[in-house]
Design a protein around this motif. Structure first.
Motif, PDB file in Angstrom:
ATOM      1  N   GLY A  66       6.969 -11.822   3.138  1.00  0.00           N
ATOM      2  CA  GLY A  66       6.036 -10.804   3.617  1.00  0.00           C
ATOM      3  C   GLY A  66       5.636  -9.924   2.447  1.00  0.00           C
ATOM      4  O   GLY A  66       6.467  -9.591   1.584  1.00  0.00           O
ATOM      5  N   THR A  67       4.368  -9.549   2.402  1.00  0.00           N
ATOM      6  CA  THR A  67       3.865  -8.786   1.259  1.00  0.00           C
ATOM      7  C   THR A  67       4.571  -7.446   1.109  1.00  0.00           C
ATOM      8  O   THR A  67       4.935  -7.033   0.008  1.00  0.00           O
ATOM      9  CB  THR A  67       2.347  -8.570   1.403  1.00  0.00           C
ATOM     10  OG1 THR A  67       1.712  -9.823   1.646  1.00  0.00           O
ATOM     11  CG2 THR A  67       1.768  -7.965   0.151  1.00  0.00           C
ATOM     12  N   ARG A  68       4.799  -6.752   2.224  1.00  0.00           N
ATOM     13  CA  ARG A  68       5.464  -5.452   2.137  1.00  0.00           C
ATOM     14  C   ARG A  68       6.850  -5.582   1.554  1.00  0.00           C
ATOM     15  O   ARG A  68       7.254  -4.801   0.684  1.00  0.00           O
ATOM     16  CB  ARG A  68       5.545  -4.798   3.516  1.00  0.00           C
ATOM     17  CG  ARG A  68       6.180  -3.398   3.467  1.00  0.00           C
ATOM     18  CD  ARG A  68       6.833  -3.004   4.773  1.00  0.00           C
ATOM     19  NE  ARG A  68       7.951  -3.882   5.104  1.00  0.00           N
ATOM     20  CZ  ARG A  68       8.725  -3.717   6.175  1.00  0.00           C
ATOM     21  NH1 ARG A  68       8.477  -2.736   7.011  1.00  0.00           N
ATOM     22  NH2 ARG A  68       9.718  -4.542   6.414  1.00  0.00           N
ATOM     23  N   ASN A  69       7.636  -6.565   2.018  1.00  0.00           N
ATOM     24  CA  ASN A  69       9.011  -6.719   1.538  1.00  0.00           C
ATOM     25  C   ASN A  69       9.044  -7.059   0.050  1.00  0.00           C
ATOM     26  O   ASN A  69       9.914  -6.586  -0.694  1.00  0.00           O
ATOM     27  CB  ASN A  69       9.733  -7.789   2.343  1.00  0.00           C
ATOM     28  CG  ASN A  69       9.984  -7.366   3.778  1.00  0.00           C
ATOM     29  OD1 ASN A  69      10.063  -6.168   4.070  1.00  0.00           O
ATOM     30  ND2 ASN A  69      10.109  -8.320   4.677  1.00  0.00           N
ATOM     31  N   ALA A  70       8.099  -7.885  -0.404  1.00  0.00           N
ATOM     32  CA  ALA A  70       8.037  -8.206  -1.822  1.00  0.00           C
ATOM     33  C   ALA A  70       7.699  -6.963  -2.645  1.00  0.00           C
ATOM     34  O   ALA A  70       8.246  -6.746  -3.735  1.00  0.00           O
ATOM     35  CB  ALA A  70       7.013  -9.310  -2.066  1.00  0.00           C
ATOM     36  N   LEU A  71       6.792  -6.130  -2.128  1.00  0.00           N
ATOM     37  CA  LEU A  71       6.461  -4.879  -2.817  1.00  0.00           C
ATOM     38  C   LEU A  71       7.668  -3.944  -2.879  1.00  0.00           C
ATOM     39  O   LEU A  71       7.922  -3.297  -3.911  1.00  0.00           O
ATOM     40  CB  LEU A  71       5.289  -4.192  -2.118  1.00  0.00           C
ATOM     41  CG  LEU A  71       3.905  -4.813  -2.320  1.00  0.00           C
ATOM     42  CD1 LEU A  71       2.893  -4.171  -1.376  1.00  0.00           C
ATOM     43  CD2 LEU A  71       3.439  -4.647  -3.765  1.00  0.00           C
ATOM     44  N   LEU A  72       8.408  -3.837  -1.799  1.00  0.00           N
ATOM     45  CA  LEU A  72       9.593  -2.976  -1.791  1.00  0.00           C
ATOM     46  C   LEU A  72      10.644  -3.478  -2.771  1.00  0.00           C
ATOM     47  O   LEU A  72      11.342  -2.678  -3.424  1.00  0.00           O
ATOM     48  CB  LEU A  72      10.174  -2.902  -0.379  1.00  0.00           C
ATOM     49  CG  LEU A  72       9.344  -2.109   0.643  1.00  0.00           C
ATOM     50  CD1 LEU A  72       9.932  -2.265   2.039  1.00  0.00           C
ATOM     51  CD2 LEU A  72       9.254  -0.637   0.256  1.00  0.00           C
ATOM     52  N   LEU A  73      10.774  -4.799  -2.906  1.00  0.00           N
ATOM     53  CA  LEU A  73      11.698  -5.358  -3.889  1.00  0.00           C
ATOM     54  C   LEU A  73      11.290  -4.937  -5.301  1.00  0.00           C
ATOM     55  O   LEU A  73      12.140  -4.532  -6.109  1.00  0.00           O
ATOM     56  CB  LEU A  73      11.712  -6.879  -3.766  1.00  0.00           C
ATOM     57  CG  LEU A  73      12.528  -7.638  -4.820  1.00  0.00           C
ATOM     58  CD1 LEU A  73      14.003  -7.255  -4.739  1.00  0.00           C
ATOM     59  CD2 LEU A  73      12.350  -9.154  -4.641  1.00  0.00           C
ATOM     60  N   LEU A 104       9.567  -2.301  -6.155  1.00  0.00           N
ATOM     61  CA  LEU A 104       9.804  -0.866  -6.310  1.00  0.00           C
ATOM     62  C   LEU A 104      11.276  -0.564  -6.545  1.00  0.00           C
ATOM     63  O   LEU A 104      11.619   0.353  -7.306  1.00  0.00           O
ATOM     64  CB  LEU A 104       9.287  -0.119  -5.081  1.00  0.00           C
ATOM     65  CG  LEU A 104       7.768   0.000  -4.995  1.00  0.00           C
ATOM     66  CD1 LEU A 104       7.341   0.524  -3.623  1.00  0.00           C
ATOM     67  CD2 LEU A 104       7.233   0.911  -6.090  1.00  0.00           C
ATOM     68  N   ALA A 105      12.166  -1.330  -5.908  1.00  0.00           N
ATOM     69  CA  ALA A 105      13.601  -1.141  -6.146  1.00  0.00           C
ATOM     70  C   ALA A 105      13.942  -1.407  -7.609  1.00  0.00           C
ATOM     71  O   ALA A 105      14.757  -0.692  -8.219  1.00  0.00           O
ATOM     72  CB  ALA A 105      14.400  -2.061  -5.225  1.00  0.00           C
TER      73      ALA A 105
END
Length: 412
Positions: A292-299, A301-302
């Motif tokens: 999912g695009t959001r989860n990849a973005l959050l990764l 950012l981490a």
């Protein structure tokens, strides 16, 4: 290769061309050459402030004009025409850096500002053309292809430029200063040549005629955003986290120099980011499909949060290389997936003006980030505190991205 795929590759190859400006000029040679040649004799903290202001002024101009130009492009279907105009501005002023002599930091600042306007000003039109070459379910992949080719193309020319600077005699040049000036000229030629496929093969957008002026349309778009909570929440998140991303790109070399790291090591670290960034951006495009695009973005950012904390304690060249490798793994991914995610939130027929807002916020971030870093360095004399100040942008951006995705799900 069919015409559809050919148009996608032609669109992506523009990134191969213009990324040379981002690597050789903005991230690599300009900070070093500014400190050691153009602004020789200027106090180190003042050099940092001037570089921060250079980015801030260019970004402020783009921030104020991008939505207006985007609206004009939508109304007349002239995204490619405006992209061509900004490309010419960027190419000509980059070539003109070749003429700036030792100690002429004022001319270097002016030409760099105009060159950055050409580079960043064209991105709204380039991003909007993504909707012309890729269907919604293709955009993660095609956007990642653009960034991946950008990292590879920028890295290829940058590696040649680095060899010129380190071994000028191999190229028949008298010294590293001449090699650096030739490098600026090579970026202009590279950018111009690899822009041509887009202008020849990417289809033009259809005009969206209307009776209102561009400024009226801009106000109407702002009102539309209030009725699209997922869009404006994502834009706010993007504004915050891309601030940190862009500031690290622009100020990383200056940060390393102020910590006493040799310029040769900093250049090698930038090359590391480029060549790791090529496959990493492609992989992140696939990761967006799977996680999912959001989860990849959050990764991503981490990783940035971890690197920012690590930078505060940075001591050795080895640590700087390791940080560069970590950033290379996520930098292209966070840029490409942000663009693809936003393209799914907006009306395709109004992509120009909505991407104008998108790039406006991105440039507003680039106004604040380098300015905060420059002012913090000026008043505290501590570059570590300046970098640590970026942490709040990554954390707040991640929180708002989470909220934006929930709003998107509720709207759907």
């Amino acid at each position: 290769m069919n015409d559809h795929r050919r148009a996608q590759w032609s669109w992506a190859i523009y990134d191969w061309g213009n990324s040379a400006f981002a690597t050789t000029v903005m991230a690599g040679f300009f900070p070093i050459f500014f400190n050691e040649f153009w602004a020789v004799g200027v106090a180190p903290e003042t050099q940092t402030l001037y570089q921060g202001l250079t980015s801030t002024v260019a970004s402020l101009f783009v921030m104020l004009t991008a939505p207006w130009f985007g609206t004009l492009a939508d109304r007349h279907g002239r995204h490619k025409h405006w992209l061509a105009a900004f490309t010419v501005i960027g190419v000509v002023t980059t070539a003109a850096l070749f003429l700036v002599g030792r100690g002429q930091w004022g001319w270097a600042v002016v030409l760099s500002i105009i060159g950055r306007i050409g580079f960043f000003g064209g991105l709204s039109f380039y991003d909007a053309l993504l909707t012309r070459v890729a269907a919604p379910d293709e955009r993660d992949r095609v956007s990642a292809l653009g960034y991946g080719l950008g990292y590879l193309g920028g890295g290829v020319l940058f590696s040649v430029n680095v060899m010129m600077a380190l071994k000028p005699a191999w190229f028949g040049l008298p010294d590293a200063a001449w090699a650096t000036r030739i490098a600026f000229l090579s970026v202009a030629i590279w950018w111009a040549v690899f822009s041509l496929p887009l202008f020849l093969r990417v289809p033009a957008a259809a005009a969206q005629p209307g009776g209102v002026s561009s400024w009226t349309s801009l106000r109407e778009t702002a009102r539309e955003l209030r009725a699209m909570p997922a869009v404006w929440m994502f834009l706010l998140a993007y504004w915050l986290y891309i601030d940190g991303v862009d500031t690290i790109i622009i100020m990383a070399v200056d940060f390393g120099m102020k910590l006493g790291l040799p310029s040769e090591s900093l250049i090698k670290a930038l090359l590391l980011v480029q060549f790791i960034g090529f496959p990493a951006a492609i992989i992140f495009g696939r990761l967006g499909d799977r996680l999912g695009t959001r989860n990849a973005l959050l990764l991503a950012l981490a990783v940035y949060i971890g690197v920012t904390l690590w930078a505060y304690t940075l001591q050795t060249e080895g640590q700087f290389y390791a940080m560069a490798a970590a950033i290379g793994c996520v930098q292209g991914g966070i840029q490409s997936l942000s663009r693809a995610y936003f393209s799914r939130l907006i009306p395709v027929e109004q992509a120009g003006k909505f991407f104008g807002f998108y790039n406006m916020l991105g440039k507003f971030a680039a106004v604040l980030g380098p300015l905060v870093v420059g002012l913090t360095a000026q008043f505290t004399g501590n570059p570590r505190l300046a970098i640590l100040s970026l942490l709040v942008f990554f954390v707040a951006g991640a929180a708002l991205l989470w909220r934006a995705d929930r709003l998107r799900g509720a709207s759907a």
